[in-house]
Design an enzyme around this catalytic site. Structure first.
Site, PDB file in Angstrom:
ATOM      1  N   PRO A 187      40.808  82.709  36.641  1.00  0.00           N
ATOM      2  CG  PRO A 187      42.329  83.483  35.023  1.00  0.00           C
ATOM      3  CD  PRO A 187      41.654  83.628  36.130  1.00  0.00           C
ATOM      4  CB  CYS A 188      39.418  77.224  37.074  1.00  0.00           C
ATOM      5  SG  CYS A 188      38.595  76.738  35.335  1.00  0.00           S
TER       6      CYS A 188
END
Length: 328
Positions: free
Chosen positions: A71-72
């Protein structure tokens, strides 16, 4: 050359995997917490997708390559960049998977600010402790045949030595090149939210290549006071796509005109799901599982397929050269 295998963790719908499959890699496992994304993966690529948490999964197969797109949101400049976002530490699952899979090469994709985070530093140290050499690439999808400006960071952990980043293509594709292609009648992904009320009024007034600044000039009564307060910030919102330029980064909210320059160049609507997929380089035969917003998330959160293909080609070439040297 033998068949090479890979695992994909945080796989989403498989856009990153698609680039590796196109280069002859065989996926042995894909894992993501989204059941819709895994259903799409299994439909379009190989039936190896599992809906589960990466951190709670132990049945890890052997593979030549491990790819990961953790996840960014906690690192992205389009989000809050919250260092305390609990999702940030999920990237630290990668070394455990690298060790268990015995991968020769690990490829971690994320936004550029990830490389400045404490999580990246810890990730690098952990992988170096397993005997990997660490390299980083900053690549823009537009340089690899994607009609979109999308800079991504790739962390390469290698047990086969240094290898080169893929060379950019020199001809850029515009959004108009893609949007001008006819979409067959009956394509169920060629759909978008029907604008109503004030949204419909705004869209009808926005000229080609225009945005919220045109609305503020033409119909200030349709504009909230906040637009005046922010001034020249966020000028792309309620904006039409410029057909002569690559699109800005397509987000999972690309069917919401308040989130960016996602209005069709001339029609009074946002981009359709199929058009968004095309901007990401997804083949037209792909179908996605789920309702419209989960589908938009699968599209917007993925690695553009042409960029994934370029990265996969560099990995394939490096492994092939290593095997040739060993054989000699």
């Amino acid at each position: 050359m033998r068949n090479m295998t890979f695992c994909d963790i945080f796989s989403g719908a498989g856009l990153f995997s698609a680039g590796f499959v196109d280069h002859g890699f065989e996926p042995v496992l894909a894992i993501d917490i989204s059941k819709e994304a895994i259903a799409s993966y299994n439909r379009n690529l190989r039936d190896v997708g599992v809906t589960a948490s990466v951190s709670g999964f132990d049945d890890i197969p052997q593979a030549d390559v491990l790819i990961a797109g953790p996840p960014c949101q906690g690192f992205s400049t389009l989000g809050r960049q919250d260092p305390l976002d609990v999702r940030n530490d999920l990237a630290l699952e990668v070394p455990r998977w690298a060790k268990a899979s015995n991968a020769e090469v690990v490829v971690v994709e994320n936004v550029p600010p990830f490389l400045s985070s404490q999580q990246w530093r810890r990730l690098a140290v952990m992988l170096e402790g397993q005997g990997y050499e660490i390299f980083t690439w900053l690549l823009d999808a537009v340089d690899y045949g994607t009609p979109q400006l999308r800079r991504r960071a790739f962390t390469i952990a290698s047990k086969i030595g240094r290898f080169n980043a893929p060379a950019p293509h020199h001809e850029r594709i515009t959004a108009g090149d893609v949007l001008a292609r006819e979409i067959p009648v009956g394509d169920e992904l060629h759909r978008w939210p029907q604008p109503v009320g004030i949204a419909a009024q705004r869209i009808q007034l926005i000229p080609p290549r225009g945005d919220k600044r045109d609305l503020m000039r033409l119909a200030p009564e349709l504009c909230p006071p906040s637009w005046t307060r922010v001034g020249c910030q966020a000028t792309d919102v309620w904006g039409r796509v410029d057909p002569d330029q690559p699109l800005n980064t397509i987000r999972c909210t690309f069917q919401n005109p308040s989130k960016g320059r996602y209005l069709h160049p001339v029609e009074n609507r946002t981009l359709s799901l199929r058009e968004g997929a095309r901007i990401q380089g997804v083949p037209d035969h792909w179908m996605f599982a789920g309702r419209p917003y989960p589908v938009a998330r699968q599209i917007g959160n993925g690695v553009p397929v042409p960029l994934a293909r370029a990265v996969a080609g560099a990995v394939r070439d490096a492994i092939s050269k290593t095997e040739i040297k060993v054989a000699a």
